[in-house]
Write an enzyme that holds these catalytic residues in place. Structure first.
Site, PDB file in Angstrom:
ATOM      1  N   GLU A 134       5.748  -2.718   3.284  1.00 42.87           N
ATOM      2  CA  GLU A 134       6.056  -2.466   4.703  1.00 42.87           C
ATOM      3  C   GLU A 134       7.358  -3.165   5.105  1.00 42.87           C
ATOM      4  OE1 GLU A 134       2.221  -3.648   6.215  1.00 42.87           O
ATOM      5  OE2 GLU A 134       1.339  -1.960   5.154  1.00 42.87           O
ATOM      6  N   GLY A 161      -3.546   0.958   2.551  1.00 49.52           N
ATOM      7  CA  GLY A 161      -4.071   1.405   3.838  1.00 49.52           C
ATOM      8  C   GLY A 161      -4.457   2.867   3.875  1.00 49.52           C
ATOM      9  N   HIS A 210       6.604  -7.197   0.512  1.00 52.32           N
ATOM     10  CA  HIS A 210       5.564  -6.218   0.849  1.00 52.32           C
ATOM     11  C   HIS A 210       6.234  -4.872   1.129  1.00 52.32           C
ATOM     12  CE1 HIS A 210       2.286  -4.165   2.852  1.00 52.32           C
ATOM     13  NE2 HIS A 210       1.477  -5.057   2.310  1.00 52.32           N
ATOM     14  N   LYS A 237      -1.572  -8.810   8.371  1.00 53.83           N
ATOM     15  CA  LYS A 237      -0.495  -7.972   8.947  1.00 53.83           C
ATOM     16  C   LYS A 237      -0.315  -8.274  10.438  1.00 53.83           C
ATOM     17  CE  LYS A 237      -1.444  -4.471   5.521  1.00 53.83           C
ATOM     18  NZ  LYS A 237      -1.223  -3.118   5.065  1.00 53.83           N
ATOM     19  N   SER A 249      -6.011  -0.697  -0.817  1.00 59.30           N
ATOM     20  CA  SER A 249      -7.365  -0.226  -0.493  1.00 59.30           C
ATOM     21  C   SER A 249      -8.438  -0.857  -1.381  1.00 59.30           C
ATOM     22  CB  SER A 249      -7.432   1.300  -0.548  1.00 59.30           C
ATOM     23  OG  SER A 249      -6.545   1.851   0.407  1.00 59.30           O
ATOM     24  N   ASN A 260      -4.097 -10.256   3.732  1.00 57.05           N
ATOM     25  CA  ASN A 260      -2.887 -10.035   4.527  1.00 57.05           C
ATOM     26  C   ASN A 260      -3.323  -9.428   5.864  1.00 57.05           C
ATOM     27  OD1 ASN A 260      -0.447  -9.304   5.599  1.00 57.05           O
ATOM     28  ND2 ASN A 260       0.000  -7.707   4.079  1.00 57.05           N
ATOM     29  N   GLU A 273       1.181  -3.469  -5.874  1.00 56.04           N
ATOM     30  CA  GLU A 273       0.594  -2.679  -4.792  1.00 56.04           C
ATOM     31  C   GLU A 273       1.222  -1.281  -4.786  1.00 56.04           C
ATOM     32  OE1 GLU A 273      -1.114  -5.356  -1.533  1.00 56.04           O
ATOM     33  OE2 GLU A 273       0.988  -5.091  -1.061  1.00 56.04           O
TER      34      GLU A 273
HETATM   35  C1  PEP Z   1      -1.672  -4.664   1.818  1.00 60.36           C
HETATM   36  O1  PEP Z   1      -1.159  -4.392   2.880  1.00 60.36           O
HETATM   37  O2  PEP Z   1      -1.172  -5.551   1.104  1.00 60.36           O
HETATM   38  C2  PEP Z   1      -2.869  -3.931   1.425  1.00 60.36           C
HETATM   39  C3  PEP Z   1      -3.242  -3.986   0.179  1.00 60.36           C
HETATM   40  O3  PEP Z   1      -3.512  -3.223   2.402  1.00 60.36           O
HETATM   41  P1  PEP Z   1      -4.905  -2.416   2.254  1.00 60.36           P
HETATM   42  O4  PEP Z   1      -5.850  -3.328   1.502  1.00 60.36           O
HETATM   43  O5  PEP Z   1      -5.337  -2.160   3.642  1.00 60.36           O
HETATM   44  O6  PEP Z   1      -4.609  -1.187   1.473  1.00 60.36           O
END
Ligand code: PEP
Length: 254
Positions: A99, A175, A97, A11, A215, A9, A169
């Protein structure tokens, strides 16, 4: 059979030239490599989807969009619909997601509509679920993800699930550099699986891939992907460098 999937992703990162550079670098990383049956997906920003899809043609890497509007077309300034995303080369869409839920107020009800819109166009949906830190601390994480799945996806007929991939997630791990332990991921993935199986039966459950996101990086991917109910990853930060993303994919090395 559950598929192994690693999806990046991107973003709101990467200009058009930067997106193309990343796609080219990824192509080089993957050239001649055995992917051990792993499906690779990247999700650039809308404006770069067409170019990235063209650049990755013939590589087997699929392109996803990071969102769609629930309507097909019309006076929705600034939005992109499922047919428009598909016409640009996307075959998948990331929905739900955290976000999008947090900053754009996307609710389970809206996500149910977006899911229907995606499936109607034949876009595969990578549907994100996950609890925030307070919910985890209160021991409510099982309940939270269960409700997210039920509210947004349980109106679907069983056959629609062949185009649904779930991505667990935990919001506190996105992040932040903080990862769920492989055991934490495994126990919640197993729970989600049981919830799907209870509603749709074993046949559907055995087809649904559940990805982990939060992460996930070259250092921890192997251990997380080794868990029996983890079918891959949704990767943010570590998908922005081709070598790191490839190293995450290698977490599945056969
Ligand atoms: C994400 O935004 O779906 C995500 C998992 O980000 P990160 O790997 O940076 O934690």
């Amino acid at each position: 059979m559950r598929r192994k999937i690693v999806a990046g992703n991107w973003k709101m990162n990467k200009t058009l030239p930067e997106s193309l550079e990343l796609a080219e670098n990824l192509k080089k990383e993957l050239e001649g490599q055995c992917l051990c049956g792993v499906e690779v997906v990247v999700a650039p920003v809308f404006t770069n989807v067409y170019a990235v899809a063209e650049a990755l043609k013939g590589t087997g890497v699929a392109v996803a969009v990071q969102n769609i509007h629930q309507m097909k077309s019309g006076a929705y300034t600034g939005e992109v619909s499922a047919p428009i995303a598909k016409s640009a080369g996307a075959t998948k869409v990331i929905l739900g997601h955290s976000e999008r839920r947090q900053y754009f107020g996307e609710t389970d009800a809206l996500l149910a509509e977006k899911t229907d819109a995606a499936l109607a166009e034949g876009l595969e949906v990578i549907f994100c679920i996950g609890e925030v830190l307070e919910e985890r601390k209160a021991g409510k994480h099982f309940e939270v993800v269960e409700e997210q799945v039920k509210n947004a996806l349980f109106h679907l007929p069983a056959e629609a699930w062949k185009n649904i991939v779930l991505a667990y997630e935990p919001v506190w791990a996105i992040g932040t550099g903080e990862t769920a332990t492989p055991e934490q991921a495994e126990e919640i993935h197993a729970h989600i699986r049981a919830v799907v199986a209870e509603k749709y039966g074993k046949e559907v459950d055995e087809e649904v891939s559940i990805l982990y996101g939060g992460s996930c990086n070259p250092k921890n991917a192997k251990e997380i992907f080794a868990k029996p109910n983890v079918d891959g990853g949704l990767i943010g930060g570590a998908s922005l460098k081709a070598a790191d993303f490839k190293a995450v994919i290698d977490g599945f090395k056969c």
